[in-house]
Write a protein that holds these residues in place. Sequence first.
Motif, PDB file in Angstrom:
ATOM      1  N   THR A   1      -1.256  15.251  16.233  1.00 13.90           N
ATOM      2  CA  THR A   1       0.157  15.791  15.806  1.00 13.90           C
ATOM      3  C   THR A   1       0.772  14.943  14.643  1.00 13.90           C
ATOM      4  OG1 THR A   1       0.490  16.844  18.062  1.00 13.90           O
ATOM      5  CG2 THR A   1       2.186  16.808  16.605  1.00 13.90           C
ATOM      6  N   LEU A   2       0.945  13.602  14.968  1.00 13.01           N
ATOM      7  CA  LEU A   2       1.357  12.694  13.979  1.00 13.01           C
ATOM      8  C   LEU A   2       0.653  12.956  12.627  1.00 13.01           C
ATOM      9  CD1 LEU A   2       2.111   9.797  16.116  1.00 13.01           C
ATOM     10  CD2 LEU A   2       3.840  11.285  15.068  1.00 13.01           C
ATOM     11  N   LEU A   3      -0.641  12.745  12.775  1.00 15.62           N
ATOM     12  CA  LEU A   3      -1.632  12.632  11.575  1.00 15.62           C
ATOM     13  C   LEU A   3      -1.179  13.957  10.610  1.00 15.62           C
ATOM     14  CD1 LEU A   3      -3.946  11.404  10.086  1.00 15.62           C
ATOM     15  CD2 LEU A   3      -5.704  12.933  11.499  1.00 15.62           C
ATOM     16  N   TYR A   4      -1.607  15.358  11.290  1.00 10.23           N
ATOM     17  CA  TYR A   4      -1.022  16.236  10.272  1.00 10.23           C
ATOM     18  C   TYR A   4       0.277  16.728   9.817  1.00 10.23           C
ATOM     19  CZ  TYR A   4      -5.902  18.351  10.661  1.00 10.23           C
ATOM     20  OH  TYR A   4      -7.284  18.492  10.623  1.00 10.23           O
ATOM     21  N   TYR A   5       1.038  16.082  10.753  1.00 10.01           N
ATOM     22  CA  TYR A   5       2.676  16.101  10.287  1.00 10.01           C
ATOM     23  C   TYR A   5       2.790  15.274   8.998  1.00 10.01           C
ATOM     24  CZ  TYR A   5       7.643  15.802  11.096  1.00 10.01           C
ATOM     25  OH  TYR A   5       9.088  15.716  11.061  1.00 10.01           O
ATOM     26  N   GLY A   6       2.302  14.191   8.954  1.00 11.47           N
ATOM     27  CA  GLY A   6       2.259  13.131   7.895  1.00 11.47           C
ATOM     28  C   GLY A   6       1.476  13.699   6.736  1.00 11.47           C
ATOM     29  N   LYS A   7       0.250  14.312   7.128  1.00 10.92           N
ATOM     30  CA  LYS A   7      -0.380  15.135   5.788  1.00 10.92           C
ATOM     31  C   LYS A   7       0.388  16.281   5.300  1.00 10.92           C
ATOM     32  CE  LYS A   7      -5.025  15.317   6.473  1.00 10.92           C
ATOM     33  NZ  LYS A   7      -6.193  15.801   7.102  1.00 10.92           N
ATOM     34  N   ALA A   8       1.332  16.900   6.093  1.00 10.80           N
ATOM     35  CA  ALA A   8       1.822  18.107   5.386  1.00 10.80           C
ATOM     36  C   ALA A   8       3.009  17.609   4.877  1.00 10.80           C
ATOM     37  CB  ALA A   8       2.211  18.963   6.849  1.00 10.80           C
ATOM     38  N   LYS A   9       3.863  16.513   5.192  1.00 12.44           N
ATOM     39  CA  LYS A   9       4.767  16.013   4.281  1.00 12.44           C
ATOM     40  C   LYS A   9       4.033  15.635   3.108  1.00 12.44           C
ATOM     41  CE  LYS A   9       8.610  15.971   7.197  1.00 12.44           C
ATOM     42  NZ  LYS A   9       9.928  16.428   6.687  1.00 12.44           N
ATOM     43  N   PHE A  10       3.165  14.761   2.935  1.00 12.23           N
ATOM     44  CA  PHE A  10       2.360  14.389   1.731  1.00 12.23           C
ATOM     45  C   PHE A  10       2.022  15.519   0.853  1.00 12.23           C
ATOM     46  CE2 PHE A  10      -1.382  13.477  -0.701  1.00 12.23           C
ATOM     47  CZ  PHE A  10      -0.755  12.205  -1.478  1.00 12.23           C
ATOM     48  N   GLU A  11       1.522  16.797   1.491  1.00 12.07           N
ATOM     49  CA  GLU A  11       1.362  17.918   0.582  1.00 12.07           C
ATOM     50  C   GLU A  11       2.934  18.544   0.104  1.00 12.07           C
ATOM     51  OE1 GLU A  11      -1.392  18.908  -0.444  1.00 12.07           O
ATOM     52  OE2 GLU A  11      -2.705  17.688   0.801  1.00 12.07           O
ATOM     53  N   LEU A  12       3.714  18.407   0.703  1.00 16.71           N
ATOM     54  CA  LEU A  12       5.032  18.992   0.060  1.00 16.71           C
ATOM     55  C   LEU A  12       5.828  17.833  -0.994  1.00 16.71           C
ATOM     56  CD1 LEU A  12       6.370  20.749   3.192  1.00 16.71           C
ATOM     57  CD2 LEU A  12       5.477  21.680   1.143  1.00 16.71           C
ATOM     58  N   LYS A  13       5.148  16.668  -1.099  1.00 21.25           N
ATOM     59  CA  LYS A  13       5.432  15.512  -1.744  1.00 21.25           C
ATOM     60  C   LYS A  13       6.766  14.971  -1.311  1.00 21.25           C
ATOM     61  CE  LYS A  13       3.777  17.829  -6.007  1.00 21.25           C
ATOM     62  NZ  LYS A  13       3.972  18.247  -7.422  1.00 21.25           N
ATOM     63  N   GLU A  14       6.797  15.076   0.038  1.00 24.12           N
ATOM     64  CA  GLU A  14       7.788  14.123   0.553  1.00 24.12           C
ATOM     65  C   GLU A  14       7.181  12.831   1.297  1.00 24.12           C
ATOM     66  OE1 GLU A  14       9.799  16.352   3.632  1.00 24.12           O
ATOM     67  OE2 GLU A  14       9.781  18.190   2.694  1.00 24.12           O
ATOM     68  N   TYR A  15       6.826  11.878   0.156  1.00 22.31           N
ATOM     69  CA  TYR A  15       5.808  10.938   0.225  1.00 22.31           C
ATOM     70  C   TYR A  15       6.594   9.876   1.251  1.00 22.31           C
ATOM     71  CZ  TYR A  15       3.842  12.853  -3.714  1.00 22.31           C
ATOM     72  OH  TYR A  15       3.465  13.924  -4.623  1.00 22.31           O
ATOM     73  N   LYS A  16       8.035   9.421   1.210  1.00 24.22           N
ATOM     74  CA  LYS A  16       8.618   8.609   2.044  1.00 24.22           C
ATOM     75  C   LYS A  16       8.468   8.957   3.671  1.00 24.22           C
ATOM     76  CE  LYS A  16      11.584   6.243  -1.470  1.00 24.22           C
ATOM     77  NZ  LYS A  16      12.766   5.974  -2.022  1.00 24.22           N
ATOM     78  N   SER A  17       8.669  10.159   3.731  1.00 21.28           N
ATOM     79  CA  SER A  17       8.750  10.638   5.126  1.00 21.28           C
ATOM     80  C   SER A  17       7.146  10.651   5.590  1.00 21.28           C
ATOM     81  CB  SER A  17       8.958  12.354   5.247  1.00 21.28           C
ATOM     82  OG  SER A  17      10.497  12.364   4.772  1.00 21.28           O
ATOM     83  N   ALA A  18       6.163  10.997   4.467  1.00 22.86           N
ATOM     84  CA  ALA A  18       4.991  10.770   5.161  1.00 22.86           C
ATOM     85  C   ALA A  18       4.489   9.344   5.332  1.00 22.86           C
ATOM     86  CB  ALA A  18       3.888  11.353   4.040  1.00 22.86           C
ATOM     87  N   LEU A  19       5.075   8.364   4.823  1.00 24.35           N
ATOM     88  CA  LEU A  19       5.044   6.849   5.110  1.00 24.35           C
ATOM     89  C   LEU A  19       5.312   6.562   6.434  1.00 24.35           C
ATOM     90  CD1 LEU A  19       3.682   4.808   3.048  1.00 24.35           C
ATOM     91  CD2 LEU A  19       6.049   4.094   2.542  1.00 24.35           C
ATOM     92  N   LYS A  20       6.570   6.988   6.589  1.00 23.55           N
ATOM     93  CA  LYS A  20       6.962   6.537   8.213  1.00 23.55           C
ATOM     94  C   LYS A  20       6.046   7.161   9.325  1.00 23.55           C
ATOM     95  CE  LYS A  20      11.738   6.495   6.559  1.00 23.55           C
ATOM     96  NZ  LYS A  20      13.228   6.987   6.692  1.00 23.55           N
ATOM     97  N   ILE A  21       5.446   8.393   9.001  1.00 26.15           N
ATOM     98  CA  ILE A  21       4.674   9.092   9.993  1.00 26.15           C
ATOM     99  C   ILE A  21       3.450   8.322  10.045  1.00 26.15           C
ATOM    100  CG2 ILE A  21       3.488  11.206  10.535  1.00 26.15           C
ATOM    101  CD1 ILE A  21       6.193  12.585   9.083  1.00 26.15           C
ATOM    102  N   PHE A  22       2.964   7.916   8.878  1.00 25.15           N
ATOM    103  CA  PHE A  22       1.613   7.380   8.873  1.00 25.15           C
ATOM    104  C   PHE A  22       1.777   5.948   9.611  1.00 25.15           C
ATOM    105  CE2 PHE A  22       0.253   9.937   5.152  1.00 25.15           C
ATOM    106  CZ  PHE A  22      -0.340  11.024   5.871  1.00 25.15           C
ATOM    107  N   PHE A  23       2.873   5.150   9.350  1.00 26.84           N
ATOM    108  CA  PHE A  23       2.989   4.007  10.124  1.00 26.84           C
ATOM    109  C   PHE A  23       2.946   4.218  11.614  1.00 26.84           C
ATOM    110  CE2 PHE A  23       5.188   2.185   6.130  1.00 26.84           C
ATOM    111  CZ  PHE A  23       4.202   1.225   5.912  1.00 26.84           C
TER     112      PHE A  23
END
Length: 302
Positions: free
Chosen positions: A219-241
Amino acid sequence: KKIIITKNIDDLSVINQQITTYSKLIDKSTYRFSKKYFEDAENLHYKIKDYYKANELYEKAIELKPDFEEAINNYAQNMRLNIKDYSKAIVIYSKLIELNPKYEYAYFRRGICKSALKDYIGYLSDFNEDMKYIEVDSSTYVSRAIIKIKLNDFVGIIEDCSTAIELNNKNSNAYTYRGQAKFKLQNYEDAIIDFKTSIELQIEEIKLRDYNQRFSYTTLLYYGKAKFELKEYKSALKIFFKCIEQHPNSYFIYELLAQVYEKLNDNENYKINLDKFNLLNEIHLKRLESDLLRKQNNENRE
């Protein structure tokens, strides 16, 4: 039992009666021997764990009584779970299904064998048949959705997970798998909604059960990847952490982090995470190579 065959044609009814009696005696004797073979096979199967010898006795029991459903089922189970001859197990389960299509889990277990042989279409077909004879619930549709992941049937996954949610809107797995399917179809906004809902439900479950459990890594992995695809990079960063907190040696997370830092023009962290990815990936490949070599050596010894 002695049977007297009379030559008098008038006694034909008596002859038929005597033949019937004799046939019943044979049937009883056959059943008794078949049951004894079955009982001995069960002992070898479940207690002594001599799986090959058990199958020899299951075969004898079935040879004497071809419609011995319990023996056929045990024979198939032993072939699937212990000997792992999935092709042979499929043949045995097919015989059981031919005798009794409603035999509990027969279709489902044959489908598992097909899955082991990477016949996912066959697996799905058997799962569909199994659903005709069981009481379906939310988890049933999630299980079918998981099979459809193997077939890249993303529309089918969404349909099954939506049905699962209708039956139980607290099923966090249904939201996760539906979110994954939406992600694959590049519907990132809706995917994020499903991932967030899944995480919220997981938080509720952890609180309810009062035990230490981590969020679903998927769930976390795909959540972060979806944020990345929407160019929400800082949000993606937090999720990947958060993903790294769960699996610090998961090599591909560092590759994703490197991609995020690259988009943020943070060259230093980009290089740090790319180097980490390369190091862990090399370790991972060596481990795979070692496992493959060990497997080959074991097969050669056998």
